[in-house]
Design a protein around this motif. Sequence first.
Motif, PDB file in Angstrom:
ATOM      1  N   LYS A 106      41.294  39.268  35.791  1.00  0.00           N
ATOM      2  CA  LYS A 106      41.721  38.284  34.929  1.00  0.00           C
ATOM      3  C   LYS A 106      42.582  36.766  36.142  1.00  0.00           C
ATOM      4  N   LEU A 107      42.926  37.901  37.213  1.00  0.00           N
ATOM      5  CA  LEU A 107      43.251  37.116  38.567  1.00  0.00           C
ATOM      6  C   LEU A 107      42.096  36.355  39.100  1.00  0.00           C
ATOM      7  N   SER A 108      40.791  37.360  39.399  1.00  0.00           N
ATOM      8  CA  SER A 108      39.373  37.106  39.932  1.00  0.00           C
ATOM      9  C   SER A 108      39.275  35.415  39.915  1.00  0.00           C
ATOM     10  N   SER A 109      39.251  35.539  38.351  1.00  0.00           N
ATOM     11  CA  SER A 109      38.706  34.033  37.929  1.00  0.00           C
ATOM     12  C   SER A 109      39.596  33.031  38.089  1.00  0.00           C
ATOM     13  N   ALA A 110      40.990  33.609  38.008  1.00  0.00           N
ATOM     14  CA  ALA A 110      41.503  32.281  38.506  1.00  0.00           C
ATOM     15  C   ALA A 110      43.017  32.280  39.832  1.00  0.00           C
ATOM     16  N   TRP A 111      41.774  32.812  40.329  1.00  0.00           N
ATOM     17  CA  TRP A 111      42.425  32.571  42.349  1.00  0.00           C
ATOM     18  C   TRP A 111      42.350  31.789  42.884  1.00  0.00           C
ATOM     19  N   ARG A 112      41.467  30.712  42.606  1.00  0.00           N
ATOM     20  CA  ARG A 112      41.780  29.839  43.092  1.00  0.00           C
ATOM     21  C   ARG A 112      42.789  28.557  42.756  1.00  0.00           C
ATOM     22  N   ARG A 113      43.255  28.464  41.532  1.00  0.00           N
ATOM     23  CA  ARG A 113      44.334  28.057  40.843  1.00  0.00           C
ATOM     24  C   ARG A 113      45.625  28.431  41.511  1.00  0.00           C
ATOM     25  N   VAL A 114      45.848  30.097  41.764  1.00  0.00           N
ATOM     26  CA  VAL A 114      46.930  29.997  41.229  1.00  0.00           C
ATOM     27  C   VAL A 114      47.423  30.021  43.119  1.00  0.00           C
ATOM     28  N   ARG A 115      46.514  30.575  44.100  1.00  0.00           N
ATOM     29  CA  ARG A 115      46.555  31.061  45.055  1.00  0.00           C
ATOM     30  C   ARG A 115      47.493  29.881  46.462  1.00  0.00           C
ATOM     31  N   SER A 116      46.735  28.846  45.452  1.00  0.00           N
ATOM     32  CA  SER A 116      48.477  27.328  45.806  1.00  0.00           C
ATOM     33  C   SER A 116      49.914  28.379  45.333  1.00  0.00           C
ATOM     34  N   LYS A 117      49.557  28.473  44.715  1.00  0.00           N
ATOM     35  CA  LYS A 117      51.198  28.874  43.966  1.00  0.00           C
ATOM     36  C   LYS A 117      51.834  29.663  45.008  1.00  0.00           C
ATOM     37  N   ASP A 129      53.554  32.238  44.343  1.00  0.00           N
ATOM     38  CA  ASP A 129      53.464  33.704  43.805  1.00  0.00           C
ATOM     39  C   ASP A 129      52.733  34.135  43.558  1.00  0.00           C
ATOM     40  N   PRO A 130      51.795  34.677  43.611  1.00  0.00           N
ATOM     41  CA  PRO A 130      50.333  35.585  42.677  1.00  0.00           C
ATOM     42  C   PRO A 130      50.622  36.496  42.500  1.00  0.00           C
ATOM     43  N   GLU A 131      51.813  37.155  43.024  1.00  0.00           N
ATOM     44  CA  GLU A 131      51.763  38.569  43.069  1.00  0.00           C
ATOM     45  C   GLU A 131      52.850  38.327  41.626  1.00  0.00           C
ATOM     46  N   GLY A 132      53.284  37.470  41.079  1.00  0.00           N
ATOM     47  CA  GLY A 132      54.727  37.608  40.203  1.00  0.00           C
ATOM     48  C   GLY A 132      53.448  36.816  38.519  1.00  0.00           C
ATOM     49  N   TYR A 133      52.765  36.611  39.331  1.00  0.00           N
ATOM     50  CA  TYR A 133      52.024  36.458  38.399  1.00  0.00           C
ATOM     51  C   TYR A 133      50.658  37.049  37.391  1.00  0.00           C
ATOM     52  N   VAL A 134      50.287  37.976  38.536  1.00  0.00           N
ATOM     53  CA  VAL A 134      49.596  39.043  38.004  1.00  0.00           C
ATOM     54  C   VAL A 134      50.854  39.902  36.943  1.00  0.00           C
ATOM     55  N   ARG A 135      51.947  40.445  37.584  1.00  0.00           N
ATOM     56  CA  ARG A 135      52.795  41.646  36.736  1.00  0.00           C
ATOM     57  C   ARG A 135      53.298  40.783  35.722  1.00  0.00           C
ATOM     58  N   THR A 136      52.677  39.292  35.549  1.00  0.00           N
ATOM     59  CA  THR A 136      53.183  38.538  34.203  1.00  0.00           C
ATOM     60  C   THR A 136      51.967  38.810  33.794  1.00  0.00           C
ATOM     61  N   ILE A 137      50.548  38.990  34.233  1.00  0.00           N
ATOM     62  CA  ILE A 137      49.365  39.459  33.226  1.00  0.00           C
ATOM     63  C   ILE A 137      49.936  40.966  32.803  1.00  0.00           C
ATOM     64  N   MET A 138      50.779  41.463  33.543  1.00  0.00           N
ATOM     65  CA  MET A 138      49.949  43.392  33.424  1.00  0.00           C
ATOM     66  C   MET A 138      51.285  42.990  31.793  1.00  0.00           C
ATOM     67  N   ALA A 139      52.666  43.151  32.621  1.00  0.00           N
ATOM     68  CA  ALA A 139      53.663  43.166  31.595  1.00  0.00           C
ATOM     69  C   ALA A 139      52.924  42.493  29.381  1.00  0.00           C
ATOM     70  N   ARG A 140      51.959  41.295  29.789  1.00  0.00           N
ATOM     71  CA  ARG A 140      51.897  40.907  28.728  1.00  0.00           C
ATOM     72  C   ARG A 140      50.910  41.976  27.952  1.00  0.00           C
ATOM     73  N   GLN A 141      49.831  42.247  28.995  1.00  0.00           N
ATOM     74  CA  GLN A 141      48.029  43.590  28.599  1.00  0.00           C
ATOM     75  C   GLN A 141      49.337  44.371  28.083  1.00  0.00           C
ATOM     76  N   HIS A 142      50.572  44.292  28.545  1.00  0.00           N
ATOM     77  CA  HIS A 142      50.766  46.569  27.459  1.00  0.00           C
ATOM     78  C   HIS A 142      51.568  46.042  26.203  1.00  0.00           C
ATOM     79  N   VAL A 143      52.169  45.030  26.538  1.00  0.00           N
ATOM     80  CA  VAL A 143      52.660  44.433  25.450  1.00  0.00           C
ATOM     81  C   VAL A 143      51.538  44.380  24.069  1.00  0.00           C
ATOM     82  N   SER A 144      50.641  43.604  24.780  1.00  0.00           N
ATOM     83  CA  SER A 144      49.116  43.895  23.735  1.00  0.00           C
ATOM     84  C   SER A 144      49.139  45.570  23.962  1.00  0.00           C
TER      85      SER A 144
END
Length: 168
Positions: free
Chosen positions: A50-61, A63-78
């Motif tokens: 999921k991060l790879s498809s959004a990398w161009r947008r996320v890399r300029s932020k 905290d890209p690692e925080g973005y990935v951890r949020t994805i992981m937490a939400r995916q785990h809950v799902s």
Amino acid sequence: MQRGRRPARPWKVEFEEFVRARSHALLRYGLVLTGSADDAADLVQEALLKLSSAWRRVRSKDDPEGYVRTIMARQHVSWWRRRRLEHLTAEVPSPVHEDEHELGEIWQRLRALPARQRAVLVLRYYEDLADAEIAARLGISQATVRSQASRALATLRVRADALTGRWR
């Protein structure tokens, strides 16, 4: 430019460097969330996809690692929302990955908690997040975060007291 060659994509190189640098830490985070090395690897793989498809947008932020951890937490809950309809057994699978041994007795106790309670404790005490941030990451209310943390800690206290032979 030679025929058949694509122009260089610097963002792709940056993404690959990020994955190399942070994949081990993300795998440990996934292991703490899921309790299983196999599930942790799947969680990291899906999050990085999921991060790879959004990398161009996320890399300029910041905290890209925080973005990935949020994805992981939400995916785990799902995942656990889908799985809660399944019949659970009392048997806990044996550790598969070496990192599980590092977590020791604490992990054994956390593993026995329901998935939501475990996720709340991991995000609160391992990731040091505030209730509002935990609620946002897991898609639940702050009151649910507090009640799940309270229930988890109460369960851990009762089990610890039972192991040490103390009664309140």
